[in-house]
Design a protein around this motif. Sequence first.
Motif, mmCIF file in Angstrom:
data_model
loop_
_atom_site.group_PDB
_atom_site.id
_atom_site.type_symbol
_atom_site.label_atom_id
_atom_site.label_comp_id
_atom_site.label_asym_id
_atom_site.label_seq_id
_atom_site.Cartn_x
_atom_site.Cartn_y
_atom_site.Cartn_z
ATOM 1 N N GLU A 143 0.819 -1.216 0.000
ATOM 2 C CA GLU A 143 0.000 0.000 0.000
ATOM 3 C C GLU A 143 0.858 1.273 0.000
ATOM 4 O O GLU A 143 0.590 2.219 -0.732
ATOM 5 N N ARG A 145 6.269 -12.570 5.065
ATOM 6 C CA ARG A 145 5.657 -12.296 6.373
ATOM 7 C C ARG A 145 6.235 -13.325 7.339
ATOM 8 O O ARG A 145 6.126 -14.530 7.093
ATOM 9 N N GLU A 184 5.629 -15.238 9.639
ATOM 10 C CA GLU A 184 4.551 -15.931 10.358
ATOM 11 C C GLU A 184 5.124 -16.634 11.586
ATOM 12 O O GLU A 184 6.170 -17.277 11.504
ATOM 13 N N ILE A 239 3.145 -24.579 1.425
ATOM 14 C CA ILE A 239 3.051 -23.231 0.844
ATOM 15 C C ILE A 239 1.724 -22.538 1.174
ATOM 16 O O ILE A 239 1.483 -21.427 0.732
ATOM 17 N N MET A 240 0.870 -23.193 1.947
ATOM 18 C CA MET A 240 -0.423 -22.580 2.276
ATOM 19 C C MET A 240 -0.286 -21.462 3.306
ATOM 20 O O MET A 240 -0.947 -20.442 3.220
ATOM 21 N N ARG A 241 0.508 -21.690 4.322
ATOM 22 C CA ARG A 241 0.805 -20.605 5.272
ATOM 23 C C ARG A 241 2.309 -20.609 5.485
ATOM 24 O O ARG A 241 2.838 -21.285 6.360
ATOM 25 N N CYS A 242 2.983 -19.894 4.595
ATOM 26 C CA CYS A 242 4.438 -19.921 4.643
ATOM 27 C C CYS A 242 4.936 -18.505 4.905
ATOM 28 O O CYS A 242 4.157 -17.619 5.220
ATOM 29 N N TYR A 274 -4.186 -2.274 -6.635
ATOM 30 C CA TYR A 274 -4.500 -1.067 -5.862
ATOM 31 C C TYR A 274 -5.336 -0.152 -6.736
ATOM 32 O O TYR A 274 -4.962 0.124 -7.881
ATOM 33 N N VAL A 310 -8.314 -17.648 -0.255
ATOM 34 C CA VAL A 310 -7.417 -17.520 -1.413
ATOM 35 C C VAL A 310 -7.308 -16.079 -1.900
ATOM 36 O O VAL A 310 -6.430 -15.749 -2.700
ATOM 37 N N PHE A 352 -10.109 -5.097 -0.091
ATOM 38 C CA PHE A 352 -10.320 -4.064 0.932
ATOM 39 C C PHE A 352 -10.667 -2.737 0.276
ATOM 40 O O PHE A 352 -10.042 -2.359 -0.721
ATOM 41 N N GLY A 391 -5.931 -8.554 -2.880
ATOM 42 C CA GLY A 391 -4.865 -9.556 -2.918
ATOM 43 C C GLY A 391 -5.366 -10.945 -3.307
ATOM 44 O O GLY A 391 -6.478 -11.337 -2.950
ATOM 45 N N ILE A 392 -4.519 -11.660 -4.061
ATOM 46 C CA ILE A 392 -4.778 -13.090 -4.309
ATOM 47 C C ILE A 392 -3.506 -13.845 -3.939
ATOM 48 O O ILE A 392 -2.403 -13.439 -4.340
ATOM 49 N N GLY A 393 -3.657 -14.921 -3.182
ATOM 50 C CA GLY A 393 -2.501 -15.747 -2.827
ATOM 51 C C GLY A 393 -2.207 -16.703 -3.976
ATOM 52 O O GLY A 393 -2.730 -17.814 -4.014
HETATM 53 N N1 5CA Z 1 -2.673 -5.737 0.826
HETATM 54 C C1 5CA Z 1 -3.762 -6.656 0.934
HETATM 55 C C2 5CA Z 1 -4.413 -6.903 -0.368
HETATM 56 S S1 5CA Z 1 -3.385 -6.632 -1.698
HETATM 57 C C3 5CA Z 1 -3.258 -7.948 1.583
HETATM 58 O O1 5CA Z 1 -2.093 -8.081 1.837
HETATM 59 N N2 5CA Z 1 -4.178 -8.843 1.853
HETATM 60 S S2 5CA Z 1 -3.947 -10.221 2.631
HETATM 61 O O2 5CA Z 1 -3.127 -10.027 3.768
HETATM 62 O O3 5CA Z 1 -5.233 -10.751 2.892
HETATM 63 O O4 5CA Z 1 -3.195 -11.194 1.677
HETATM 64 C C4 5CA Z 1 -3.718 -11.501 0.396
HETATM 65 C C5 5CA Z 1 -3.700 -12.997 0.128
HETATM 66 O O5 5CA Z 1 -2.364 -13.494 0.222
HETATM 67 C C6 5CA Z 1 -4.493 -13.819 1.126
HETATM 68 O O6 5CA Z 1 -5.855 -13.871 0.788
HETATM 69 C C7 5CA Z 1 -3.830 -15.184 1.010
HETATM 70 O O7 5CA Z 1 -4.408 -15.907 -0.069
HETATM 71 C C8 5CA Z 1 -2.396 -14.841 0.673
HETATM 72 N N3 5CA Z 1 -1.541 -14.994 1.867
HETATM 73 C C9 5CA Z 1 -1.495 -14.179 2.960
HETATM 74 N N4 5CA Z 1 -0.621 -14.651 3.862
HETATM 75 C C10 5CA Z 1 -0.086 -15.787 3.349
HETATM 76 C C11 5CA Z 1 0.888 -16.738 3.805
HETATM 77 N N5 5CA Z 1 1.504 -16.601 4.971
HETATM 78 N N6 5CA Z 1 1.185 -17.797 3.012
HETATM 79 C C12 5CA Z 1 0.595 -17.944 1.808
HETATM 80 N N7 5CA Z 1 -0.325 -17.072 1.314
HETATM 81 C C13 5CA Z 1 -0.664 -16.002 2.069
#
Ligand code: 5CA
Length: 441
Positions: free
Chosen positions: A111, A140, A142, A149-152, A161, A282, A286, A316-318
Amino acid sequence: MKLSNFFLPILRDVPSDATIKSHQLMLRSGMIRQSASGIYSWLPLGFKVLKKIESIVRDEQNKAGAQEMLMPTIQSADLWKESGRYDGYGLEMLRIRDRQDRELLYGPTNEELITQIFRDNVKTYKSLPLILYHIQWKFRDEIRPRFGIMRCREFLMKDSYSFDENKEGAIISYNKMFCAYLKTFERLGLRAIPMAADTGPIGGDLSHEFIILADTGESQIFTSKKILDLKISDFKNDSESLAKMVKSYTDIYSATDEKFNQSDFDKSVEKKDQLVTRGIEVGHIFYFGDKYSKPMKALVNSSEGKNITIEMGSYGIGVSRLAGAIIEANYKDNVMKWPASVTPFHVAVIYLGKKNDETLKKKTSDVYEKLLNNSFEVLLDDTDESPASKFKNFDLIGIPYQIIIGAKQSGDEFEFKELGEEKEIINLDIIINKLKKIYFN
Ligand code: 5CA
């Protein structure tokens, strides 16, 4: 690609640290390897899938009018001090110092950086509306990385944006992304449900998470079965139709545990329609108005000649998480079957003949060449492994279609099999036409 040349380190056993299906499959089928806690390398099979997911995400962003760019992974801490988030973001942010003792960070989201780019380059409402996006690695830290790779910690995100003159415009941008997300997930073969959500460290007062249904999901979800009957293809693309479509989804009660309220749920959804299950987030969108533009002074000259603070949203999309989510949705009874849109290869050619059967080998190689000439991505199993072991490997690799060539093969008729279905004996040209319809229509 010939399997004998392909870098595909398949594991026989399920790694003990992998507790969910997608993590197990990605390790076993040689899609990924961990390099440090929560940090992964994508090997050729996994990378192919990741790139296909990325290209569908990109295509739907472009169709929605968003413009692609690329921002760096490393950002200056000064920007985050301007927005006021530097201290608040906490331990999840990886903070770095360079040799000049300047404070940097590995971006967890963008942002601040995009607001700076906007503020330095856009001065008038005439440049609006504007949606910019990039697909870039994020970090991040975590506290408990898990599920592969789901929560990495390092993951690939598409982040967009939007910049608008007023709230009305910002909601149109929000709706565009809302619909683009539904289309994206549909093309990936997923059923995603938008849910009212908490905004967390991103901020703002309007936000939706997109959650796909999966028992292993981290989020508990409460919704109505009726949401599963909605179809995005029934809607047109103008702003009024988009608003109607968003309303058709948001009118149905859906919430994650953070926002859930039992009495609202019981009031809004009849008992027989209540759906309480788990899911994987996924995507997350915002609308946060001037949360960043105000402290960072992103102003434009409005249509009325006044200096106004820009209205923003982020989306965001993961992208890397989606690979895992697609596996969770499709890996059943030890067999993976990729959706046609993201399969690493279109078709497998499996040779079951004898090692020294040169005639059959030549025939197999002709089939392989013909498929390649028809623009298919083909994985030819030319190894000497036993048939049982070959089929076991292909259950892991997940290519949805197979052409099996064995001693009984005659003429131009081949064994053709869709994973999980009965095999058929059909002419190669008919197989090619079938595959063309599936992949190129
Ligand atoms: N700035 C906003 C939108 S651009 C943002 O960061 N949103 S978020 O935090 O929700 O992250 C967006 C997407 O990234 C999540 O919906 C998720 O699919 C993915 N994501 C977030 N954290 C992780 C993580 N630790 N590991 C894998 N994917 C992640």
